[in-house]
Structure formats: structure tokens, C-alpha cells
Design a protein around this motif. Structure first.
Motif, PDB file in Angstrom:
ATOM      1  N   TYR A  87       0.822  -1.209   0.000  1.00  0.00           N
ATOM      2  CA  TYR A  87       0.000   0.000   0.000  1.00  0.00           C
ATOM      3  C   TYR A  87       0.857   1.260   0.000  1.00  0.00           C
ATOM      4  O   TYR A  87       0.410   2.335  -0.392  1.00  0.00           O
ATOM      5  CB  TYR A  87      -0.927   0.050   1.224  1.00  0.00           C
ATOM      6  N   LEU A  88       2.089   1.143   0.487  1.00  0.00           N
ATOM      7  CA  LEU A  88       2.954   2.325   0.601  1.00  0.00           C
ATOM      8  C   LEU A  88       3.179   2.982  -0.759  1.00  0.00           C
ATOM      9  O   LEU A  88       3.162   4.211  -0.877  1.00  0.00           O
ATOM     10  CB  LEU A  88       4.310   1.935   1.201  1.00  0.00           C
ATOM     11  N   ALA A  89       3.372   2.164  -1.788  1.00  0.00           N
ATOM     12  CA  ALA A  89       3.644   2.703  -3.123  1.00  0.00           C
ATOM     13  C   ALA A  89       2.425   3.404  -3.696  1.00  0.00           C
ATOM     14  O   ALA A  89       2.540   4.419  -4.386  1.00  0.00           O
ATOM     15  CB  ALA A  89       4.102   1.580  -4.044  1.00  0.00           C
ATOM     16  N   SER A  90       1.231   2.884  -3.368  1.00  0.00           N
ATOM     17  CA  SER A  90       0.027   3.365  -4.062  1.00  0.00           C
ATOM     18  C   SER A  90      -0.806   4.345  -3.241  1.00  0.00           C
ATOM     19  O   SER A  90      -1.774   4.904  -3.746  1.00  0.00           O
ATOM     20  CB  SER A  90      -0.841   2.156  -4.422  1.00  0.00           C
ATOM     21  N   THR A  91      -0.473   4.566  -1.959  1.00  0.00           N
ATOM     22  CA  THR A  91      -1.353   5.379  -1.116  1.00  0.00           C
ATOM     23  C   THR A  91      -1.482   6.813  -1.653  1.00  0.00           C
ATOM     24  O   THR A  91      -0.525   7.389  -2.177  1.00  0.00           O
ATOM     25  CB  THR A  91      -0.872   5.404   0.349  1.00  0.00           C
ATOM     26  N   GLN A  92      -2.699   7.359  -1.511  1.00  0.00           N
ATOM     27  CA  GLN A  92      -2.974   8.744  -1.910  1.00  0.00           C
ATOM     28  C   GLN A  92      -2.857   9.683  -0.705  1.00  0.00           C
ATOM     29  O   GLN A  92      -3.191  10.868  -0.821  1.00  0.00           O
ATOM     30  CB  GLN A  92      -4.396   8.844  -2.481  1.00  0.00           C
ATOM     31  N   ALA A  93      -2.429   9.166   0.455  1.00  0.00           N
ATOM     32  CA  ALA A  93      -2.382   9.969   1.676  1.00  0.00           C
ATOM     33  C   ALA A  93      -1.486  11.195   1.491  1.00  0.00           C
ATOM     34  O   ALA A  93      -0.468  11.136   0.786  1.00  0.00           O
ATOM     35  CB  ALA A  93      -1.872   9.127   2.841  1.00  0.00           C
ATOM     36  N   GLY A  94      -1.884  12.298   2.117  1.00  0.00           N
ATOM     37  CA  GLY A  94      -1.081  13.512   2.072  1.00  0.00           C
ATOM     38  C   GLY A  94       0.272  13.325   2.734  1.00  0.00           C
ATOM     39  O   GLY A  94       1.271  13.932   2.326  1.00  0.00           O
ATOM     40  N   ALA A  95       0.310  12.472   3.751  1.00  0.00           N
ATOM     41  CA  ALA A  95       1.565  12.144   4.426  1.00  0.00           C
ATOM     42  C   ALA A  95       1.418  10.781   5.091  1.00  0.00           C
ATOM     43  O   ALA A  95       0.301  10.348   5.391  1.00  0.00           O
ATOM     44  CB  ALA A  95       1.913  13.201   5.470  1.00  0.00           C
ATOM     45  N   VAL A  96       2.545  10.115   5.302  1.00  0.00           N
ATOM     46  CA  VAL A  96       2.537   8.819   5.984  1.00  0.00           C
ATOM     47  C   VAL A  96       3.533   8.873   7.148  1.00  0.00           C
ATOM     48  O   VAL A  96       4.653   9.374   6.997  1.00  0.00           O
ATOM     49  CB  VAL A  96       2.900   7.670   5.022  1.00  0.00           C
ATOM     50  N   ILE A  97       3.099   8.365   8.301  1.00  0.00           N
ATOM     51  CA  ILE A  97       3.988   8.223   9.455  1.00  0.00           C
ATOM     52  C   ILE A  97       4.641   6.849   9.342  1.00  0.00           C
ATOM     53  O   ILE A  97       3.940   5.844   9.238  1.00  0.00           O
ATOM     54  CB  ILE A  97       3.186   8.305  10.777  1.00  0.00           C
ATOM     55  N   LEU A  98       5.937   6.796   9.344  1.00  0.00           N
ATOM     56  CA  LEU A  98       6.622   5.493   9.217  1.00  0.00           C
ATOM     57  C   LEU A  98       8.023   5.562   9.823  1.00  0.00           C
ATOM     58  O   LEU A  98       8.470   6.629  10.245  1.00  0.00           O
ATOM     59  CB  LEU A  98       6.652   5.040   7.762  1.00  0.00           C
ATOM     60  N   THR A  99       8.689   4.418   9.902  1.00  0.00           N
ATOM     61  CA  THR A  99      10.043   4.394  10.457  1.00  0.00           C
ATOM     62  C   THR A  99      11.062   4.725   9.368  1.00  0.00           C
ATOM     63  O   THR A  99      10.774   4.583   8.175  1.00  0.00           O
ATOM     64  CB  THR A  99      10.397   3.002  11.026  1.00  0.00           C
ATOM     65  N   GLY A 100      12.231   5.110   9.806  1.00  0.00           N
ATOM     66  CA  GLY A 100      13.302   5.409   8.848  1.00  0.00           C
ATOM     67  C   GLY A 100      13.604   4.226   7.942  1.00  0.00           C
ATOM     68  O   GLY A 100      13.889   4.399   6.748  1.00  0.00           O
ATOM     69  N   ASN A 101      13.514   3.026   8.487  1.00  0.00           N
ATOM     70  CA  ASN A 101      13.801   1.829   7.683  1.00  0.00           C
ATOM     71  C   ASN A 101      12.841   1.636   6.520  1.00  0.00           C
ATOM     72  O   ASN A 101      13.161   0.948   5.555  1.00  0.00           O
ATOM     73  CB  ASN A 101      13.722   0.578   8.561  1.00  0.00           C
ATOM     74  N   ASP A 102      11.639   2.190   6.654  1.00  0.00           N
ATOM     75  CA  ASP A 102      10.625   1.932   5.638  1.00  0.00           C
ATOM     76  C   ASP A 102      10.563   3.009   4.569  1.00  0.00           C
ATOM     77  O   ASP A 102       9.773   2.902   3.631  1.00  0.00           O
ATOM     78  CB  ASP A 102       9.251   1.781   6.300  1.00  0.00           C
ATOM     79  N   THR A 103      11.384   4.027   4.708  1.00  0.00           N
ATOM     80  CA  THR A 103      11.304   5.123   3.736  1.00  0.00           C
ATOM     81  C   THR A 103      11.697   4.667   2.343  1.00  0.00           C
ATOM     82  O   THR A 103      11.285   5.270   1.353  1.00  0.00           O
ATOM     83  CB  THR A 103      12.193   6.310   4.163  1.00  0.00           C
ATOM     84  N   GLU A 104      12.475   3.616   2.249  1.00  0.00           N
ATOM     85  CA  GLU A 104      12.886   3.153   0.919  1.00  0.00           C
ATOM     86  C   GLU A 104      11.699   2.720   0.054  1.00  0.00           C
ATOM     87  O   GLU A 104      11.774   2.734  -1.171  1.00  0.00           O
ATOM     88  CB  GLU A 104      13.888   1.994   1.039  1.00  0.00           C
ATOM     89  N   PHE A 105      10.584   2.330   0.719  1.00  0.00           N
ATOM     90  CA  PHE A 105       9.419   1.869  -0.042  1.00  0.00           C
ATOM     91  C   PHE A 105       8.459   3.003  -0.402  1.00  0.00           C
ATOM     92  O   PHE A 105       7.385   2.765  -0.935  1.00  0.00           O
ATOM     93  CB  PHE A 105       8.635   0.823   0.761  1.00  0.00           C
ATOM     94  N   TYR A 106       8.788   4.217  -0.027  1.00  0.00           N
ATOM     95  CA  TYR A 106       7.792   5.292  -0.100  1.00  0.00           C
ATOM     96  C   TYR A 106       8.442   6.602  -0.487  1.00  0.00           C
ATOM     97  O   TYR A 106       9.457   7.003   0.099  1.00  0.00           O
ATOM     98  CB  TYR A 106       7.115   5.432   1.275  1.00  0.00           C
ATOM     99  N   GLY A 107       7.852   7.302  -1.458  1.00  0.00           N
ATOM    100  CA  GLY A 107       8.458   8.537  -1.961  1.00  0.00           C
ATOM    101  C   GLY A 107       7.729   9.802  -1.591  1.00  0.00           C
ATOM    102  O   GLY A 107       8.196  10.901  -1.952  1.00  0.00           O
ATOM    103  N   GLY A 108       6.586   9.716  -0.868  1.00  0.00           N
ATOM    104  CA  GLY A 108       5.786  10.915  -0.571  1.00  0.00           C
ATOM    105  C   GLY A 108       6.240  11.622   0.704  1.00  0.00           C
ATOM    106  O   GLY A 108       7.343  11.393   1.218  1.00  0.00           O
ATOM    107  N   ASN A 109       5.348  12.485   1.215  1.00  0.00           N
ATOM    108  CA  ASN A 109       5.636  13.195   2.456  1.00  0.00           C
ATOM    109  C   ASN A 109       5.676  12.209   3.615  1.00  0.00           C
ATOM    110  O   ASN A 109       4.728  11.456   3.813  1.00  0.00           O
ATOM    111  CB  ASN A 109       4.550  14.233   2.749  1.00  0.00           C
ATOM    112  N   ALA A 110       6.753  12.241   4.360  1.00  0.00           N
ATOM    113  CA  ALA A 110       6.904  11.266   5.429  1.00  0.00           C
ATOM    114  C   ALA A 110       7.146  11.940   6.769  1.00  0.00           C
ATOM    115  O   ALA A 110       7.811  12.967   6.855  1.00  0.00           O
ATOM    116  CB  ALA A 110       8.066  10.326   5.120  1.00  0.00           C
ATOM    117  N   LEU A 111       6.534  11.356   7.832  1.00  0.00           N
ATOM    118  CA  LEU A 111       6.859  11.750   9.203  1.00  0.00           C
ATOM    119  C   LEU A 111       7.587  10.555   9.795  1.00  0.00           C
ATOM    120  O   LEU A 111       6.999   9.496  10.004  1.00  0.00           O
ATOM    121  CB  LEU A 111       5.575  12.042   9.979  1.00  0.00           C
TER     122      LEU A 111
END
Lengths: 315, 315, 315
Positions: free
Chosen positions: C20-44
Motif C-alpha cells: 500500500y505504501l507505493a500506491s497510497t494517496q495519503a497527504g503524508a505517511v507516518i513510518l520508520t526510517g527503515n521503511d522510507t525506501e518503499f515510499y516517496g511521498g511526504n513522510a513523518l
């Protein structure tokens, strides 16, 4: 006994605490004549120390707790409700027409006593209790907060896949000296009545379904569920979280262990159980997995017995 | 049939009571065409006597019970609450802003309907029910006393040893023709909604956790606990005190026996059980003690089979 | 993440939802530093996304829900009740003499706070809750609708076949940051107090009997029953419908599986279980029938082992 001071009364009924008798600071101790040898202080001697303590504490506590007197001005009492002059009706109580409230009854705040309900003399009902129409509670009962008496039983007729409600036309009839714990529910009968005998004690969060009958002096611990039309005898003791299936009969003087499911009528007095005790998870998991092969194990054992017998006989 | 008099209507649907047909004093009996041979009195002939009885009793009872009409002067209705003129709002009810109360709805005394809650047409809510903000109940539902709808789900994030509350942002959405028993609780969803389908019947003292979904026409008996995000299909029947673990799915037309724990998804319709029946305590104790050695017994049986086979082969 | 839009914040903490990380339309996603590789959007980015989500949602929800301010004119407050000016007391609440209501406390409609009860700062009590006399609730607690605190414990002395009530003289003492689910009941102590530690979380429809003690940060799921004088340690987690017998002690950091009965003290941390999973009825029935012959099976197995051994040795 270990925490009592010179202005306290203690009681001694459990031999395991015998060494407290010598050291207690209590002003007096209630105990049996047999136990006086262990104790040199002020003694109240009786055959049943726990019972005498209960009676004494009741005397003391009744002078401590205060109750509202009369009908609180915010209580709504409909015409033709019959309320004793000695009853105490709390704040925001609603009492519907035809209800009867006996002498020295106490009804706590937020209760709703529906039409034609009957509350016997000296019964005490705490806050937010609902007694639905036509249900009757005897005298000297105690009903704890949140109890619901006389809600509809769970009765439906099938119309294809749909459940069609069967109106619940019976009442709940509760005897004298009954205590009902907080948030317990007793459903009204379907055609006839749900009946709770004299001296019955129900703990908290118990479900009593429609047309259940509970015999005199039976005590039932918390979270028990009793299905429709089950008939429980006198002087039974049912442990917490036990379940009783519907349309069965339990005779007098039966004890059911905690969390046990009664699936058939019980015709003989005594103790019954169906509970398993928690084990450490790794052990439990291994044994529980085998449960699902018990039938196969039993067949293999029988086969092996046969094989061995044949071989030995042949030999 | 055995207690009915000339002014009563009885019904006959259980062959076990056939001999009452000849002797009943009932003014009329509802029965099937096949059963008229056993009975010579006034008959109402139908394919489904229990269903027809339910309908007839409903007609009769609705003329007996009375309800408050209009909004009782003690009810507090906030501005912007939308209440139908045909609704009956009881004593000491609180209805918050934005709530919608449909036509012919009845709300009993002491209920609290929070902001933006929706109560559909002809739904009847008894006393002391709480419907929390934003939750929606369909039409023709019956909600018994003490029910709580929309309380927070049990959701926490871990911060070391501490549990930090996760706000529960979903709602409870309840369909039409739903009945909910006394003191039952349905939690609101965490992120999305808890959903109760049309025609669902819930008995007393049931716990429905956050994000549970229950399909149309499923009936659940008293004291059942359903953990978070469990999804139960249509037309299921779940026995009293059963438990359903969270995050699993039960397909349509499944029956769960009383006091059974569902620990995995059920993909095939049919009946499932995990209950053991109470046995006399001495027998139970002996057998239960062996349960904790089942794994060892299974290993010994396997070893013995091997030993015997080797010996016989060698022999 | 699958339903979030550009104005929503999502969180990612469960690897199973990685795609879901690749396809989410969320304005931002809260996640760990380790998971940022799977996600290119706004991250907390945080070590504990679930916890951060909980905190953020708490901030947002507190601006959405509104509360009554001050003491509602229909609330009845007796003389000598001590109510903070910042407390919010709802409709039809009754607060008896000597009660203490702390700063920023919220009390919902229809609650009854009896004499000398104490409600700590910032505690939130929802509708129709009863807190009986002398009970104390700490600060920052949340008490859901229909809860009863301080009802009498289930205590009786025997007088022949009769149960004589033993007055329940203790209180309920509840720590800080405790949450108590809807329609849960906590009984007052018999002689001493029932004690609920700091940070304890209780779900709905739980029964806590007299003189139970629950340690800090223990979480207990719905429908659990805890019998009198049981002592549960800190940081325990108890599954739904579990039962704890009375007068036993469970040490810290113990997990009890759902629907398991604890019958003995647990002295070692870890997980414990006594549950069996539902099986299809035909299989269950066959295996369950064998349970009642387990002792006999064990004896036959032992006998067979002996017979085989003797025969082989003889051979």
C-alpha cells in the motif's frame, strides 16, 4: 485481625490465621468456644463467627450510610402509582402508573419502574436500575446499579432466513431476600414467567434468559449465562462464568465449578465440572494439538491391544 | 395449550405436545393443516404456527403497552437536533445537537443520544441507553435498557510498558430490524466503522469490539464476546458465551455452539464447536488430569506401535 | 493507507501492508526510517508510527468533540460537595455530599457520584456511570458509559441453608491513567479495598470482584471475570473471556490467552493458556466423547506397555 486496633472488632473463623489470634490488637474478637484457648482478650463466643460478624457489621454500617428521605422533587410519579409514605424515592426516578412501592423501600437515582411493577417492603434498589412493566420483586431484596429486570427474552420465529420477534408476554417474579449484582439482566418470560426464588443471590453481569426458574437459596457467581427455560434447583452454587444450556433441569444442592458448561440435566446432587486450568503456553499447545486426534488415538490403542492379544495368543 | 382458557389463543408446532391438542380448553388453536386430524375445535390453519402466533401476539401486545407521547418536558433537546413530530421522547432524555430522530421513534427515560447520532423510523429505544456521537441506528430496531453503542474501542499503542490510547475515530452503523439485548455494548470503530447488518439479533450482555462486522440476519445469544475486526457472515447463529477472536472471518450460514472459542477463520458453512460438557467432579478431575499428559501419551502410543510392529516382524 | 486521500494522514507499522505504501494517496505517511525506501511521498519519520499516530489523532479529535461547560442546571449537587470550577458536570447528574470533583473533570449525563467519592483531575466520565460512596478514581482516567464502581462484593456467611449478607466495608481505589470500558463492574472491598493500579486498561463488560488487586499497566480485554481477592501483577495482558479464580496471585508480565481459566497462582512470567479452538462439529463431537475416557485410555496404554515389555523380555 492483623490490621485491627483497640476500637475494632475482628473475627476468627479460618484456622490458617490462628497465629494472628495471639498478636491481634483488636478490642474484641468473635470466635468459637473451641478457639478461646488461643486467645486471652475480649471474646464474643459463638458457633458461627463469620455470621455474627456479618450481623454486627450490618448494624454498624446501617448507621453510617445515609439515604434520601421521601420522594425527591425531581422524581416523576404517575397517577395511580401506589407508593408507601415510608419509601424513599431518589433523584430523576420515573415510576409509572399502577406501580406499587412498599414500605421502607429505597429507590436510587435514575431508576425507571414501569407500569404495574411491584417492589416489596424494605427492598433497596440502587441507581440506574430498570424494572420493566408488570415485574415483581419481593421484600428485603437488594438490587445493585445498572440491573435490568424484565427486558424481552430472545425469542424469534423463523420466516425463511428472517427472524420474526415473538412477543414476550410473561413477567419476572422475584422472591424475598434476593440480591442481584450490578449490570445483571433478567429477561421476562415468553408465555409464562421467569421465576427467581427466595434467598437467591446473583452476582454481577449475569444473564438470566426467559422462563428460567432458580430455586430458593441458590447462589450464582459473576458472568454466568443461563439459557431459556433452564430450571435450577434449591441451594445450588454456580461458579463464575459457568454456562447453563436451555430447557434442562438441575436438581437441588448441585455445585457447578467455575467456567463449566452444563449441557444436560443433572438429576443427582453433588459437584460437577468441565473446566481446564491454564498451563504454560508451550505445554498447553502441545497437549491441545493432540486433543484433535483423540478419537484416532483411541482407535489406534484399541487396534494395538487387539494385535498384541492375537500375537500373544498365537505365540 | 395446557393452560389456555376459552378466551385464549394457543399454538401447536411441536409434535411432543400432541396430546394437549385433544384436551386444550383454548378458544382457538393455530396449527398446520396436517395436524387438524388431532383437534376438533376452532382452528387457524397455517404453514408456520409459531410465526403466526408471533404476529398475532404482536398485534395484541401493541394495544396493551402504553407509551409517553411527544417530547417529555424534562427531556433536554439541544438546538439543531432534528426530531420528528411523531417521535416519543421520554423523561430525562438528553439529545445533543445534530442528532436525528425519525418518525414514530420511542426513546425511553434516561437515554443519552449524542451529537449527530441518527435513529431511524419506528425504532424503539428503552431506558438508560447511550448512543454516542455520530452512530447510526436504522429503522424498526429495538434497543433494550442499558445498551451502550459507540463507546471507544480497546485500542492502544505501546510506549515502553505504557499503553497509549489510540483515538477511536469510526462510528457504529446499525441496519434495519436489528434487536439489541439489555446491557450489550457495541464499540465504535478505530479508523473505520463497526457495522451491524439488517435483521441482526443480539441478546443481552454481548461485547462487540471495534470494527467488527456482522452480516444480515445473524443471531447471537447472550454473553458472547467478539474481538476487534472480526467479520461474521450472514445468517449465522452463535451460541451463548461463545468467543470470536479478532481479525478473522466467518463465512455465511455458520453455527457456533455455546461457549466455543473461534480461533481461526471459518470458510465453510456448517456447525462448529469447542465445548465440553460438565461431568461429575470426580470423573472430570481424573480425565482432566490426563489432558496435561496427552502429548506424552501420544508419543508413548506411537513408540509402542513401533515396538510391537518390529517385534512381530522380527518374530 | 488504502482509503486515505490527500487531506489525510496515514501510518505504516505492519509490513504486511507494504504494497500500500507505493500506491497510497495519503497527504503524508507516518513510518520508520527503515521503511522510507518503499515510499516517496511526504513522510513523518519516527521509531513508533502507531504511537505517533495515536498522539496526532488525539490532538485532532480533541478539537472535534464538544463538551458541556460548567455545572448543568439540572445537575443536583449536595452541600459540601467540592467541585472544581473547571469541571464540567452534565445533565441530570447527582453528586452527593463530601464528593470531590477535580480540575477539568467531565461527568456525563445521568451519572451518580455518591458521598465522599473522589474523581481526580482531568478524568472523563461518560453517561450513566455510578461511583458508589467513598470510592476514589485518580487523574486522567476515562470511564465509559454504564460502568459501576463500588457496588457490594458477593460476600455471604452461611446460616444453615441461608446466605446472610456480609456488609462490604472497603472501597475501590483506582490509580491514574486508567481506562474502564462500558458496563464493566468493579466491586468494593469486603474489609479492605479493591485496588486498580496506574495505567490499567479494562475493556467492556468485565467483572472485578471484591478485594481484587490489579498492578500498574495491566490490560484486560472484554468479558473477563476476576474472582475475589485475586492479585494480578504489573504489565500483564489478559485475553477476552478469561477467568481468574479467587485468592490467587499472578506475577508481573504474564499473558493469559483468551477464554482461559487461571486456577492456580502463576509465579513465573510468560504466556499461559487453557483454550481449545472450535472444530467442525462432527470432528469435535468424536474427539470430545473420548475426553471422558482419557483416564481409562491412559490406564490401558500403561497396561499394554507392561504386557508388551513382559512378553518381549520373556520371548
Amino acid at each position: 485481625m492483623d490490621r485491627a486496633g483497640p476500637n475494632d472488632i475482628a473475627f476468627f473463623s479460618d484456622k490458617r490465621y490462628k497465629n494472628y489470634l495471639a498478636s491481634t490488637q483488636a478490642g474484641a474478637v468473635i470466635l468459637t468456644g473451641n478457639d478461646t484457648e488461643f486467645y486471652g482478650g475480649n471474646a464474643l463466643i459463638t458457633d458461627n463467627p463469620h455470621l455474627r460478624f456479618a450481623e454486627m457489621a450490618e448494624l454498624l454500617i446501617s448507621s453510617v450510610t445515609t439515604h434520601r428521605v421521601g420522594i425527591h422533587p425531581t422524581a416523576i410519579v404517575e397517577q395511580n402509582a401506589n407508593i408507601s409514605k415510608t419509601a424513599k424515592i431518589g433523584e430523576y426516578v420515573v415510576i409509572e402508573e399502577g406501580a406499587y412501592i412498599g414500605d421502607h423501600v429505597t429507590i436510587g437515582s435514575g431508576c425507571h419502574i414501569e407500569q404495574n411493577a411491584v417492589i416489596g417492603d424494605r427492598t433497596k434498589i440502587y441507581s440506574n436500575v430498570v424494572v420493566r412493566y408488570g415485574c415483581e420483586i419481593g421484600s428485603n431484596c437488594i438490587i445493585h446499579p445498572g440491573v435490568v429486570i424484565g427486558s424481552d427474552g430472545f425469542g424469534y420465529a423463523k420466516d425463511g432466513a428472517k427472524w420474526i420477534k415473538v412477543p414476550q408476554l410473561g413477567r419476572v417474579l422475584i422472591g424475598n431476600e434476593v440480591e442481584i449484582g450490578a449490570n445483571t439482566v433478567i429477561d421476562r418470560g415468553a408465555l409464562y414467567d421467569t421465576i427467581i426464588g427466595n434467598g437467591v443471590k446473583l452476582d454481577n453481569l449475569i444473564q438470566v434468559a426467559h422462563n428460567v426458574e432458580i430455586g430458593d437459596d441458590t447462589a450464582i457467581a459473576g458472568c454466568v449465562g443461563i439459557a431459556g427455560s433452564a430450571k435450577i434447583g434449591k441451594r445450588c452454587a454456580i461458579g463464575g462464568q459457568a454456562g447453563i444450556l436451555g430447557h434442562l433441569e438441575i436438581t437441588d444442592d448441585v455445585q457447578i465449578a467455575a467456567a463449566s458448561l452444563v449441557m444436560n440435566s443433572i438429576k443427582k446432587s453433588g459437584m460437577y465440572s468441565a473446566n481446564l486450568k491454564a498451563d504454560d503456553y508451550d505445554s498447553w499447545k502441545k497437549n491441545a494439538a493432540r486433543f484433535y486426534h483423540l478419537d484416532e488415538m483411541a482407535r489406534r490403542l484399541k487396534q494395538l491391544e487387539k494385535t498384541v492379544k492375537q500375537f500373544i495368543n498365537k505365540g
